[in-house]
Write an enzyme that holds these catalytic residues in place. Structure first.
Site, PDB file in Angstrom:
ATOM      1  N   CYS A 260       0.811  -1.225   0.000  1.00 58.27           N
ATOM      2  CA  CYS A 260       0.000   0.000   0.000  1.00 58.27           C
ATOM      3  C   CYS A 260       0.840   1.269   0.000  1.00 58.27           C
ATOM      4  CB  CYS A 260      -0.955   0.012   1.184  1.00 58.27           C
ATOM      5  SG  CYS A 260      -2.160  -1.297   1.058  1.00 58.27           S
TER       6      CYS A 260
ATOM      7  N   ASN B  48      -9.955  -0.771  -2.377  1.00 57.48           N
ATOM      8  CA  ASN B  48      -8.534  -0.549  -2.065  1.00 57.48           C
ATOM      9  C   ASN B  48      -7.705  -1.135  -3.206  1.00 57.48           C
ATOM     10  OD1 ASN B  48      -5.896  -0.825  -1.123  1.00 57.48           O
ATOM     11  ND2 ASN B  48      -6.485  -1.407   0.950  1.00 57.48           N
TER      12      ASN B  48
ATOM     13  N   HIS C 272      -3.791   7.003   1.127  1.00 59.28           N
ATOM     14  CA  HIS C 272      -3.995   5.692   0.510  1.00 59.28           C
ATOM     15  C   HIS C 272      -5.417   5.251   0.817  1.00 59.28           C
ATOM     16  CE1 HIS C 272      -4.062   1.537  -0.327  1.00 59.28           C
ATOM     17  NE2 HIS C 272      -3.983   1.167   0.928  1.00 59.28           N
TER      18      HIS C 272
HETATM   19  N1  ACO Z   1     -19.538  -9.318   5.129  1.00 60.82           N
HETATM   20  C1  ACO Z   1     -20.221  -9.636   6.255  1.00 60.82           C
HETATM   21  N2  ACO Z   1     -19.623  -9.975   7.401  1.00 60.82           N
HETATM   22  C2  ACO Z   1     -18.288  -9.990   7.420  1.00 60.82           C
HETATM   23  C3  ACO Z   1     -17.508  -9.662   6.297  1.00 60.82           C
HETATM   24  C4  ACO Z   1     -18.198  -9.325   5.119  1.00 60.82           C
HETATM   25  N3  ACO Z   1     -17.544  -8.995   3.989  1.00 60.82           N
HETATM   26  N4  ACO Z   1     -16.206  -9.764   6.632  1.00 60.82           N
HETATM   27  C5  ACO Z   1     -16.150 -10.123   7.918  1.00 60.82           C
HETATM   28  N5  ACO Z   1     -17.409 -10.262   8.408  1.00 60.82           N
HETATM   29  C6  ACO Z   1     -17.818 -10.634   9.751  1.00 60.82           C
HETATM   30  C7  ACO Z   1     -16.752 -11.463  10.469  1.00 60.82           C
HETATM   31  O1  ACO Z   1     -16.924 -12.831  10.148  1.00 60.82           O
HETATM   32  C8  ACO Z   1     -17.063 -11.149  11.902  1.00 60.82           C
HETATM   33  O2  ACO Z   1     -18.162 -11.927  12.309  1.00 60.82           O
HETATM   34  P1  ACO Z   1     -18.258 -12.545  13.803  1.00 60.82           P
HETATM   35  O3  ACO Z   1     -18.252 -11.331  14.708  1.00 60.82           O
HETATM   36  O4  ACO Z   1     -19.534 -13.277  13.783  1.00 60.82           O
HETATM   37  O5  ACO Z   1     -17.043 -13.386  13.947  1.00 60.82           O
HETATM   38  C9  ACO Z   1     -17.520  -9.695  11.879  1.00 60.82           C
HETATM   39  O6  ACO Z   1     -17.954  -9.444  10.533  1.00 60.82           O
HETATM   40  C10 ACO Z   1     -16.439  -8.701  12.261  1.00 60.82           C
HETATM   41  O7  ACO Z   1     -15.262  -9.000  11.525  1.00 60.82           O
HETATM   42  P2  ACO Z   1     -13.956  -8.134  11.663  1.00 60.82           P
HETATM   43  O8  ACO Z   1     -12.910  -8.694  10.773  1.00 60.82           O
HETATM   44  O9  ACO Z   1     -13.648  -8.005  13.120  1.00 60.82           O
HETATM   45  O10 ACO Z   1     -14.454  -6.741  11.074  1.00 60.82           O
HETATM   46  P3  ACO Z   1     -13.833  -5.308  11.249  1.00 60.82           P
HETATM   47  O11 ACO Z   1     -14.780  -4.452  11.946  1.00 60.82           O
HETATM   48  O12 ACO Z   1     -12.429  -5.351  11.755  1.00 60.82           O
HETATM   49  O13 ACO Z   1     -13.764  -4.797   9.749  1.00 60.82           O
HETATM   50  C11 ACO Z   1     -12.101  -4.493   8.015  1.00 60.82           C
HETATM   51  C12 ACO Z   1     -12.952  -5.481   8.828  1.00 60.82           C
HETATM   52  C13 ACO Z   1     -13.042  -3.671   7.153  1.00 60.82           C
HETATM   53  C14 ACO Z   1     -11.185  -5.307   7.152  1.00 60.82           C
HETATM   54  C15 ACO Z   1     -11.306  -3.532   8.919  1.00 60.82           C
HETATM   55  O14 ACO Z   1     -10.696  -4.256   9.959  1.00 60.82           O
HETATM   56  C16 ACO Z   1     -10.246  -2.750   8.162  1.00 60.82           C
HETATM   57  O15 ACO Z   1     -10.530  -1.949   7.313  1.00 60.82           O
HETATM   58  N6  ACO Z   1      -8.984  -2.923   8.511  1.00 60.82           N
HETATM   59  C17 ACO Z   1      -7.871  -2.150   7.906  1.00 60.82           C
HETATM   60  C18 ACO Z   1      -7.591  -2.563   6.508  1.00 60.82           C
HETATM   61  C19 ACO Z   1      -6.376  -1.796   6.007  1.00 60.82           C
HETATM   62  O16 ACO Z   1      -6.201  -0.617   6.278  1.00 60.82           O
HETATM   63  N7  ACO Z   1      -5.500  -2.445   5.319  1.00 60.82           N
HETATM   64  C20 ACO Z   1      -4.237  -1.799   4.986  1.00 60.82           C
HETATM   65  C21 ACO Z   1      -4.055  -1.692   3.606  1.00 60.82           C
HETATM   66  S1  ACO Z   1      -4.177  -3.222   2.764  1.00 60.82           S
HETATM   67  C22 ACO Z   1      -2.578  -3.613   2.219  1.00 60.82           C
HETATM   68  O17 ACO Z   1      -1.582  -3.114   2.626  1.00 60.82           O
HETATM   69  C23 ACO Z   1      -2.499  -4.770   1.263  1.00 60.82           C
END
Ligand code: ACO
Length: 335
Positions: A115, A292, A262
């Site tokens: 990223c 992303n 980003h």
């Molecule tokens: N649809 C529905 N439910 C989902 C989905 C989906 N697409 N994905 C996960 N869930 C569910 C999970 O199974 C979990 O269910 P449970 O509570 O029953 O176990 C629940 O939703 C919460 O999951 P989390 O993974 O804890 O969700 P979170 O609130 O953390 O959101 C996200 C996930 C959007 C990925 C967030 O954590 C995020 O944006 N993180 C940062 C990403 C980032 O900045 N990446 C850096 C750049 S990427 C790179 O460098 C390649």
């Protein structure tokens, strides 16, 4: 020492639009969940029949950037290509662009910083310009995520976030002391490498080992992301690296005309916007439309911002990125 300036921008996005509702075809998710957590409404995914690749998209964005700079490919001295999704394990994408665009045998370098890859690439280009080694450098960020994502409910935490696309700039030697790249700032913390990673195939786990083990739960060939862990680090590092860029240049957040973060997650960008007291007009976001796109996200956003007239001569522009590695980086410009 010479000064560098972005003289041209371009971007390319695959035509195929994948809306959140389209993902229901192969996973349990909802438009509401995705929008609430990430702000993403749709993304572009390459149509496999199109033959488009990371390199072909990068080459198209590059052609547009060269034309926008008022240059021809003969004017380009060097290529720097940032991606985590090269067409081949090796060689990288830079040499493919050199070939696709029919350029002379100029040097081509790949940057693997995910990223923050584009900002790292820009910083490398800036050093080459400053020392006088090159005059015009093509800096490209391009990603084909869609081919490598797990399109099932198991993979939904990662798959819904990522999109395909490419952006490019030409960084040129400039005589104008009042404009150009002011500074770049690069950081890493490899202790968290596994938190956002793709483990195989690699020298750590080759294809024949995966096949030999035949373990249906081995999904090491799909990207892994510890989302909440990444999120928590991202908001801290984004702030730090923006503050660092401002401090080094004796500026404050009130001097920022446009922040191009980003496009990792709209919620991260909104947190940063609030923290620095910026208005909606001072932050460029397009994650709603493209998801992303990792190394491509900042150059796509910059190119769109320029097309839309959101960047004017003399504006102070800040780019900031955080991602896998972990790596994070910023760049500050007088446009
Ligand atoms: N649809 C529905 N439910 C989902 C989905 C989906 N697409 N994905 C996960 N869930 C569910 C999970 O199974 C979990 O269910 P449970 O509570 O029953 O176990 C629940 O939703 C919460 O999951 P989390 O993974 O804890 O969700 P979170 O609130 O953390 O959101 C996200 C996930 C959007 C990925 C967030 O954590 C995020 O944006 N993180 C940062 C990403 C980032 O900045 N990446 C850096 C750049 S990427 C790179 O460098 C390649």
């Amino acid at each position: 020492m010479y000064k560098s300036r972005i003289t041209g921008c371009g971007h390319f996005l695959p035509e195929r639009i994948v809306k959140n509702s389209d993902l229901l075809e192969f996973m349990e998710t909802s438009d509401e969940w995705i929008q609430e957590r990430t702000g993403i409404e749709e993304r572009r995914w390459i149509d496999p029949a199109s033959g488009e690749t990371t390199s072909t998209m990068g080459a198209k964005a590059a052609e547009r950037a060269i034309a926008h700079a008022g240059l021809t490919k003969e004017d380009i001295d060097f290529i720097i290509f940032a991606t985590l999704s090269p067409d081949m394990y090796f060689p990288g994408g830079g040499v493919r662009v050199q070939d696709i665009l029919g350029m002379s045998t100029i040097g081509a370098l790949d940057v693997r910083n995910q990223c923050s890859g584009f900002v790292y690439a820009l910083s490398v280009a800036d050093q080459f310009i400053k020392t006088g080694m090159y005059k015009n450098i093509l800096v490209i960020g391009s990603e084909n995520h869609s081919g490598g994502l797990e399109k099932s409910t198991r993979g939904r935490g990662v798959t819904v976030i990522f999109g395909d696309g490419a952006g490019a700039v030409v960084l040129s030697r400039s005589d104008d002391e009042t404009r150009g790249l002011l500074s770049t700032h690069l950081h890493s913390e490899g202790a968290h490498a596994a938190q956002l990673s793709l483990l195989s195939p690699s020298t750590g786990r080759w294809v024949d080992e995966i096949m030999k083990d035949n373990d249906p739960d081995d999904i090491s060939y799909y990207p892994y992301m510890n989302g909440q862990f990444v999120f928590k680090h991202a908001v801290v590092r984004f702030s730090e690296v923006i503050n660092e860029a401002l401090a080094v240049n004796n500026l404050t957040s009130s001097d920022i005309d446009l922040l191009i973060p980003h496009q990792a997650n709209l919620r991260i960008a909104q947190f940063i916007q609030k923290k620095f007291g910026l208005t909606d007009d001072q932050v460029y976001n397009n994650i709603m439309r493209y998801g992303n796109t990792t190394a491509a996200s900042i150059p796509i956003a910059l190119s769109e911002a320029v097309d839309e007239g959101r960047v004017k001569q003399g504006d102070l522009v800040v780019m900031a990125a955080f991602g896998s590695g972990f790596t994070w980086a910023s760049a500050l410009f007088k446009w």
